[in-house]
Design a protein around this motif. Structure first.
Motif, PDB file in Angstrom:
ATOM      1  N   GLY A 163      39.902  45.853  37.391  1.00  0.00           N
ATOM      2  CA  GLY A 163      40.398  47.217  37.531  1.00  0.00           C
ATOM      3  C   GLY A 163      39.398  48.163  38.164  1.00  0.00           C
ATOM      4  O   GLY A 163      39.594  49.373  38.149  1.00  0.00           O
ATOM      5  N   SER A 184      39.940  47.853  43.806  1.00  0.00           N
ATOM      6  CA  SER A 184      40.965  48.697  44.434  1.00  0.00           C
ATOM      7  C   SER A 184      40.789  48.742  45.942  1.00  0.00           C
ATOM      8  O   SER A 184      41.764  48.656  46.697  1.00  0.00           O
ATOM      9  CB  SER A 184      40.917  50.116  43.861  1.00  0.00           C
ATOM     10  OG  SER A 184      41.266  50.096  42.493  1.00  0.00           O
ATOM     11  N   ARG A 193      43.377  47.352  48.763  1.00  0.00           N
ATOM     12  CA  ARG A 193      43.879  48.146  49.889  1.00  0.00           C
ATOM     13  C   ARG A 193      43.576  47.471  51.223  1.00  0.00           C
ATOM     14  O   ARG A 193      44.443  47.381  52.103  1.00  0.00           O
ATOM     15  CB  ARG A 193      43.276  49.553  49.863  1.00  0.00           C
ATOM     16  CG  ARG A 193      43.904  50.466  48.835  1.00  0.00           C
ATOM     17  CD  ARG A 193      43.464  51.914  49.006  1.00  0.00           C
ATOM     18  NE  ARG A 193      42.033  52.123  48.841  1.00  0.00           N
ATOM     19  CZ  ARG A 193      41.426  52.282  47.673  1.00  0.00           C
ATOM     20  NH1 ARG A 193      42.121  52.261  46.544  1.00  0.00           N
ATOM     21  NH2 ARG A 193      40.121  52.491  47.617  1.00  0.00           N
ATOM     22  N   HIS A 227      46.093  40.289  40.257  1.00  0.00           N
ATOM     23  CA  HIS A 227      44.985  41.016  39.643  1.00  0.00           C
ATOM     24  C   HIS A 227      45.235  42.522  39.584  1.00  0.00           C
ATOM     25  O   HIS A 227      44.694  43.202  38.719  1.00  0.00           O
ATOM     26  CB  HIS A 227      43.667  40.645  40.333  1.00  0.00           C
ATOM     27  CG  HIS A 227      43.270  39.252  39.986  1.00  0.00           C
ATOM     28  ND1 HIS A 227      43.835  38.157  40.599  1.00  0.00           N
ATOM     29  CD2 HIS A 227      42.440  38.774  39.035  1.00  0.00           C
ATOM     30  CE1 HIS A 227      43.350  37.063  40.046  1.00  0.00           C
ATOM     31  NE2 HIS A 227      42.495  37.404  39.092  1.00  0.00           N
ATOM     32  N   ARG A 228      46.092  43.019  40.473  1.00  0.00           N
ATOM     33  CA  ARG A 228      46.495  44.420  40.346  1.00  0.00           C
ATOM     34  C   ARG A 228      47.335  44.589  39.078  1.00  0.00           C
ATOM     35  O   ARG A 228      47.268  45.620  38.415  1.00  0.00           O
ATOM     36  CB  ARG A 228      47.269  44.895  41.562  1.00  0.00           C
ATOM     37  CG  ARG A 228      47.581  46.404  41.448  1.00  0.00           C
ATOM     38  CD  ARG A 228      48.397  46.899  42.568  1.00  0.00           C
ATOM     39  NE  ARG A 228      49.740  46.347  42.470  1.00  0.00           N
ATOM     40  CZ  ARG A 228      50.750  46.752  43.199  1.00  0.00           C
ATOM     41  NH1 ARG A 228      50.586  47.690  44.104  1.00  0.00           N
ATOM     42  NH2 ARG A 228      51.934  46.211  43.058  1.00  0.00           N
ATOM     43  N   ALA A 229      48.090  43.561  38.719  1.00  0.00           N
ATOM     44  CA  ALA A 229      48.884  43.611  37.489  1.00  0.00           C
ATOM     45  C   ALA A 229      47.977  43.766  36.267  1.00  0.00           C
ATOM     46  O   ALA A 229      48.345  44.428  35.295  1.00  0.00           O
ATOM     47  CB  ALA A 229      49.762  42.367  37.362  1.00  0.00           C
ATOM     48  N   LYS A 274      45.049  45.342  36.362  1.00  0.00           N
ATOM     49  CA  LYS A 274      44.590  46.727  36.471  1.00  0.00           C
ATOM     50  C   LYS A 274      45.643  47.694  35.946  1.00  0.00           C
ATOM     51  O   LYS A 274      45.320  48.673  35.276  1.00  0.00           O
ATOM     52  CB  LYS A 274      44.273  47.059  37.934  1.00  0.00           C
ATOM     53  CG  LYS A 274      43.832  48.474  38.145  1.00  0.00           C
ATOM     54  CD  LYS A 274      43.554  48.765  39.595  1.00  0.00           C
ATOM     55  CE  LYS A 274      43.109  50.216  39.691  1.00  0.00           C
ATOM     56  NZ  LYS A 274      43.013  50.711  40.993  1.00  0.00           N
ATOM     57  N   GLU A 275      46.904  47.414  36.230  1.00  0.00           N
ATOM     58  CA  GLU A 275      48.002  48.290  35.816  1.00  0.00           C
ATOM     59  C   GLU A 275      48.438  48.046  34.370  1.00  0.00           C
ATOM     60  O   GLU A 275      49.314  48.739  33.874  1.00  0.00           O
ATOM     61  CB  GLU A 275      49.199  48.105  36.757  1.00  0.00           C
ATOM     62  CG  GLU A 275      48.900  48.394  38.220  1.00  0.00           C
ATOM     63  CD  GLU A 275      48.551  49.852  38.482  1.00  0.00           C
ATOM     64  OE1 GLU A 275      49.158  50.719  37.828  1.00  0.00           O
ATOM     65  OE2 GLU A 275      47.675  50.109  39.322  1.00  0.00           O
ATOM     66  N   GLY A 276      47.840  47.045  33.725  1.00  0.00           N
ATOM     67  CA  GLY A 276      48.185  46.748  32.336  1.00  0.00           C
ATOM     68  C   GLY A 276      49.489  45.981  32.188  1.00  0.00           C
ATOM     69  O   GLY A 276      50.032  45.876  31.096  1.00  0.00           O
ATOM     70  N   GLU A 277      49.980  45.413  33.274  1.00  0.00           N
ATOM     71  CA  GLU A 277      51.236  44.667  33.243  1.00  0.00           C
ATOM     72  C   GLU A 277      51.051  43.229  32.781  1.00  0.00           C
ATOM     73  O   GLU A 277      51.992  42.595  32.309  1.00  0.00           O
ATOM     74  CB  GLU A 277      51.888  44.684  34.627  1.00  0.00           C
ATOM     75  CG  GLU A 277      52.238  46.079  35.099  1.00  0.00           C
ATOM     76  CD  GLU A 277      52.574  46.142  36.581  1.00  0.00           C
ATOM     77  OE1 GLU A 277      52.520  45.099  37.266  1.00  0.00           O
ATOM     78  OE2 GLU A 277      52.881  47.247  37.056  1.00  0.00           O
TER      79      GLU A 277
END
Length: 171
Positions: free
Chosen positions: A20, A25, A29, A82-84, A86-89
């Motif tokens: 995260g 990030s 991007r 891995h964004r999931a 970071k988003e807590g998903e």
């Protein structure tokens, strides 16, 4: 300090935080922008450029553009997983199970002689995708290192800084 120990002691899990982080990030991007740029190129100017190539060049173009697309889809899958986190998903352990479907092993890459046969834009996209793949593999090795991997127990902060440096080296 192992991840298990960090979780039980109330300390922040370095691995969860790394997924995260601001550096992740930026990598996300950059990676997704490269996917979009490549798709736009292959659907537009690249299609026109490939038709102007001699037969052997067109075959090289088709092969390398397919490798590029496959590489980028694997990288995008890893980044989205891995964004999931970071988003807590998803938890990192859930991602660890899912990421086995994503191939991050070093991929075959064309040599400079082969890249010279391709349009400059495609060769540049290939080179940039290989740099991204190296960055993602280093980050993956850091985030998903076995919890019992040797660590500097004398100075855990120094150890974590070393992991960060290794993950983002070359950026």
């Amino acid at each position: 300090m192992s991840e298990f120990t960090a979780q039980n002691s109330g300390a922040i899990s370095f691995r969860e935080k790394l997924a995260g982080s601001q550096a992740f990030s930026q990598l996300f991007r950059d990676g997704m922008a490269l996917v979009e740029e490549t798709a736009a190129y292959l659907d537009g100017p690249g299609r026109r450029e490939s038709k102007a190539l001699p037969r052997s060049g067109a075959l090289t173009y088709a092969t390398e553009s397919m490798r590029l697309t496959t590489r980028l889809m694997q990288l995008a899958s890893w980044l989205l997983l891995h964004r999931a986190v970071k988003e807590g998903e998803m938890s990192l352990s859930q991602v660890n199970q899912e990421k086995t479907k994503v191939k991050l092993s070093p991929t075959f890459s064309a040599d400079e002689e082969t890249l010279a046969l391709l349009p400059d834009t495609l060769a540049d996209l290939i080179r940039r995708s290989l740099v991204l793949a190296d960055q993602v593999r280093r980050l993956d090795a850091t985030i998903h290192a076995p919890a019992d991997a040797p660590q500097n127990t004398n100075n855990p902060v120094e150890h974590q800084l070393g992991l960060l440096k290794a993950a983002f080296e070359g950026r």
